[in-house]
Design a protein around this motif. Structure first.
Motif, mmCIF file in Angstrom:
data_model
loop_
_atom_site.group_PDB
_atom_site.id
_atom_site.type_symbol
_atom_site.label_atom_id
_atom_site.label_comp_id
_atom_site.label_asym_id
_atom_site.label_seq_id
_atom_site.Cartn_x
_atom_site.Cartn_y
_atom_site.Cartn_z
ATOM 1 N N LEU A 120 55.658 41.385 32.718
ATOM 2 C CA LEU A 120 54.468 41.867 32.055
ATOM 3 C C LEU A 120 53.519 42.084 33.078
ATOM 4 O O LEU A 120 53.170 41.604 34.047
ATOM 5 C CB LEU A 120 54.187 40.816 31.049
ATOM 6 N N PRO A 121 52.434 43.112 32.662
ATOM 7 C CA PRO A 121 51.254 43.124 33.323
ATOM 8 C C PRO A 121 50.451 41.663 33.319
ATOM 9 O O PRO A 121 50.113 40.990 32.612
ATOM 10 C CB PRO A 121 50.567 44.333 32.737
ATOM 11 N N PHE A 122 50.056 41.463 34.717
ATOM 12 C CA PHE A 122 49.049 40.210 34.690
ATOM 13 C C PHE A 122 47.634 40.629 34.343
ATOM 14 O O PHE A 122 47.111 41.726 34.939
ATOM 15 C CB PHE A 122 49.182 40.050 36.201
ATOM 16 N N GLU A 123 46.936 39.836 33.407
ATOM 17 C CA GLU A 123 45.880 40.029 32.688
ATOM 18 C C GLU A 123 44.917 39.175 33.027
ATOM 19 O O GLU A 123 43.830 39.124 32.495
ATOM 20 C CB GLU A 123 46.284 40.259 31.212
ATOM 21 N N GLY A 124 45.100 38.410 34.125
ATOM 22 C CA GLY A 124 44.109 37.529 34.528
ATOM 23 C C GLY A 124 44.212 36.006 34.232
ATOM 24 O O GLY A 124 44.986 35.968 33.002
ATOM 25 N N LEU A 125 43.719 35.037 34.909
ATOM 26 C CA LEU A 125 44.070 33.790 34.789
ATOM 27 C C LEU A 125 43.526 33.168 33.452
ATOM 28 O O LEU A 125 43.851 32.234 32.598
ATOM 29 C CB LEU A 125 43.780 32.710 35.876
ATOM 30 N N GLN A 126 42.383 33.731 33.190
ATOM 31 C CA GLN A 126 41.311 33.067 32.047
ATOM 32 C C GLN A 126 41.930 33.378 30.800
ATOM 33 O O GLN A 126 42.250 32.491 30.001
ATOM 34 C CB GLN A 126 39.906 33.850 31.972
ATOM 35 N N ASP A 127 42.736 34.666 30.562
ATOM 36 C CA ASP A 127 43.509 34.864 29.442
ATOM 37 C C ASP A 127 44.660 34.279 29.419
ATOM 38 O O ASP A 127 45.045 33.484 28.194
ATOM 39 C CB ASP A 127 43.711 36.400 29.349
ATOM 40 N N MET A 128 45.448 33.643 30.419
ATOM 41 C CA MET A 128 46.597 32.915 30.484
ATOM 42 C C MET A 128 46.398 31.604 29.716
ATOM 43 O O MET A 128 47.323 31.058 29.203
ATOM 44 C CB MET A 128 47.160 33.030 31.819
ATOM 45 N N THR A 129 45.291 30.974 30.219
ATOM 46 C CA THR A 129 45.007 29.519 29.704
ATOM 47 C C THR A 129 44.994 29.466 28.018
ATOM 48 O O THR A 129 45.247 28.148 27.447
ATOM 49 C CB THR A 129 43.647 29.008 30.195
ATOM 50 N N HIS A 130 45.073 30.422 27.223
ATOM 51 C CA HIS A 130 45.044 30.534 25.821
ATOM 52 C C HIS A 130 46.547 30.576 25.331
ATOM 53 O O HIS A 130 46.674 30.654 24.280
ATOM 54 C CB HIS A 130 44.076 31.465 25.473
ATOM 55 N N HIS A 131 47.443 30.519 26.292
ATOM 56 C CA HIS A 131 48.830 30.990 25.619
ATOM 57 C C HIS A 131 49.908 30.103 26.501
ATOM 58 O O HIS A 131 49.723 30.049 27.550
ATOM 59 C CB HIS A 131 49.285 32.581 26.000
ATOM 60 N N ASP A 132 50.755 29.775 25.756
ATOM 61 C CA ASP A 132 52.003 28.726 26.439
ATOM 62 C C ASP A 132 53.290 29.645 26.590
ATOM 63 O O ASP A 132 53.332 30.606 25.862
ATOM 64 C CB ASP A 132 52.369 27.724 25.192
#
Length: 209
Positions: A120-132
């Motif tokens: 999947l495209p990497f969308e940045g670390l900040q967004d990733m913290t909102h998803h498990d």
């Protein structure tokens, strides 16, 4: 997708280290897998060894290097893709290697031991913290993790890997597993999910040679 080196981070979630009675590391702890370990989870049956004791699943976030590491570049310039992977482990073999203070390659590097879902495209670390990220086995969730719970964050892992091993375009890094690891059995059905959406699945075949 080009894959060169496969780096893996051990004991990067506190509860996982505790469940295996391991000390919490004070610096990143890495090992590697050969490229022969790589296999994509595309709904197929994946063959695993059945004559070397228990095979355990360890579900992890995996990142792909877009370019050679440079310390002053932002993480978004270094990483272009991410996915969920399974760092499969011959646990009985690993336990014996630990007792002898031997490297883990025999327990971690066997064929099909680095299972990857779709990139999947990497969308940045900040967004990733909102998803498990999750693993389901036979329709039941067995692992759930979030990047914010890692002991060593991604920038730290990249810097450490680059300093000690080199980190270039095409390298991938498994970033550690949360608590909940366990044994696989013949005919287990596995589903890897990101943002509650399936991005990879496979069936397991375990048979003695």
């Amino acid at each position: 997708m080009e894959i060169k080196n496969i780096y893996c981070v051990g004991r990067n979630y506190r509860l996982h280290a505790q469940e295996l009675n391991n000390a919490i590391p004070t610096s990143p702890f890495l090992f590697s897998k050969p490229t022969h370990a790589f296999v994509e989870a595309k709904g197929q049956t994946i063959q695993l060894p059945g004559d070397q004791g228990a095979v355990h699943y360890e579900t992890e976030l995996v990142f792909h290097m877009a370019r050679n590491y440079e310390p002053n570049l932002p993480i978004e310039a270094l990483i272009d893709q991410m996915t969920i992977g399974l760092d499969l482990t011959l646990r009985d073999v690993q336990d014996e290697l630990k007792k002898k203070a031997y490297p883990w390659l025999l327990a971690k590097g066997f064929p099909n031991s680095a299972v990857l879902a779709s990139w999947l495209p990497f969308e940045g670390l900040q967004d990733m913290t909102h998803h498990d990220f999750t693993l389901e086995k036979n329709g039941q969730e067995v692992q759930r993790g979030n990047i914010k719970d890692m002991i060593f964050d991604l920038p730290t892992l990249l810097e450490f890997s680059a300093k000690h091993f080199g980190l270039e375009a095409g390298d991938i890094i498994f970033t550690g597993t949360p608590a909940g690891v366990g044994a696989l059995a013949d005919e287990d059905a596995l589903v890897l999910k990101w943002k509650e959406r399936m991005i990879g699945d496979c069936k397991i075949s375990i048979a003695a040679k």
